[in-house]
Design a protein around this motif. Structure first.
Motif, short mmCIF file in Angstrom:
data_model
loop_
_atom_site.label_atom_id
_atom_site.label_comp_id
_atom_site.label_asym_id
_atom_site.label_seq_id
_atom_site.Cartn_x
_atom_site.Cartn_y
_atom_site.Cartn_z
N ILE A 14 0.83 -1.20 0.00
CA ILE A 14 0.00 0.00 0.00
C ILE A 14 0.87 1.25 0.00
O ILE A 14 0.64 2.18 -0.76
N LEU A 15 1.88 1.27 0.85
CA LEU A 15 2.76 2.44 0.93
C LEU A 15 3.55 2.65 -0.36
O LEU A 15 3.72 3.77 -0.81
N SER A 16 4.02 1.58 -0.96
CA SER A 16 4.80 1.72 -2.19
C SER A 16 3.92 2.19 -3.34
O SER A 16 4.39 2.90 -4.24
N ALA A 17 2.66 1.82 -3.33
CA ALA A 17 1.75 2.27 -4.38
C ALA A 17 1.49 3.77 -4.28
O ALA A 17 1.24 4.43 -5.29
N CYS A 18 1.57 4.32 -3.08
CA CYS A 18 1.31 5.74 -2.87
C CYS A 18 2.55 6.60 -3.06
O CYS A 18 2.47 7.83 -3.04
N ALA A 19 3.70 6.00 -3.23
CA ALA A 19 4.98 6.72 -3.17
C ALA A 19 5.06 7.90 -4.14
O ALA A 19 5.48 8.98 -3.76
N ASP A 20 4.66 7.75 -5.39
CA ASP A 20 4.79 8.82 -6.37
C ASP A 20 3.45 9.42 -6.78
O ASP A 20 3.39 10.15 -7.77
N SER A 21 2.39 9.15 -6.04
CA SER A 21 1.07 9.58 -6.48
C SER A 21 0.97 11.09 -6.64
O SER A 21 0.36 11.56 -7.59
N GLY A 22 1.55 11.87 -5.77
CA GLY A 22 1.48 13.31 -5.89
C GLY A 22 2.28 13.85 -7.06
O GLY A 22 1.95 14.88 -7.64
N ALA A 23 3.33 13.15 -7.44
CA ALA A 23 4.17 13.60 -8.54
C ALA A 23 3.46 13.44 -9.89
O ALA A 23 3.84 14.08 -10.86
N ASN A 24 2.44 12.61 -9.95
CA ASN A 24 1.70 12.40 -11.20
C ASN A 24 0.54 13.37 -11.36
O ASN A 24 -0.24 13.26 -12.30
N TYR A 25 0.42 14.32 -10.47
CA TYR A 25 -0.68 15.26 -10.45
C TYR A 25 -0.67 16.16 -11.69
O TYR A 25 0.38 16.68 -12.09
N THR A 26 -1.84 16.34 -12.30
CA THR A 26 -2.02 17.28 -13.41
C THR A 26 -3.00 18.34 -12.94
O THR A 26 -4.19 18.06 -12.77
N PRO A 27 -2.52 19.56 -12.70
CA PRO A 27 -3.39 20.60 -12.13
C PRO A 27 -4.35 21.19 -13.15
O PRO A 27 -4.22 20.99 -14.36
#
Length: 121
Positions: A14-27
């Motif tokens: 679960i933690l590894s799946a969340c690791a880069d989630s914010g970096a993939n953000y498209t505002p």
């Protein structure tokens, strides 16, 4: 003991799946995208992804949660310090991962604003 290993593995996934989630953000932009937007977005996302200190902070939060959970578990009538440590580590790790994701999103937004894009969120 097997249940403990399964719980730890599930938490790690679960933690590894969340690791880069914010970096993939498209505002969201106020107005049309410029020709440079996609390349700027990719560069800003890469910048956010490269901030590995957030991963260390997440690990530290998991460690603190494990310590607090172990203390609380040992103080319980059942005396399950291991169960408390696992629960605390998962809670601390998830909290740290959410915080890191939000901070990476902020980096993407500020980076794009710095490059002249009208980002609203």
């Amino acid at each position: 003991m097997n249940q403990t290993i399964i719980t730890l593995c599930a938490g790690t996934l679960i933690l590894s799946a969340c690791a880069d989630s914010g970096a993939n953000y498209t505002p969201i932009l106020d107005g049309p995208t410029t020709p440079a937007f996609q390349s700027d977005l990719s560069a800003c996302q890469m910048l956010a992804r490269d901030q590995r200190q957030f991963d260390h902070e997440t690990a530290a939060a998991a460690g603190l949660g494990a310590g607090a959970g172990a203390l609380l578990g040992a103080a319980d009538e059942d005396g399950s310090a291991l169960g408390g440590a696992i629960a605390g580590a998962l809670a601390g790790g998830v909290s740290g991962a959410v915080n890191a994701s939000e901070r990476r999103e902020e980096i993407v937004v500020e980076c794009l604003r710095g490059r002249g894009h009208r980002v609203v969120g």
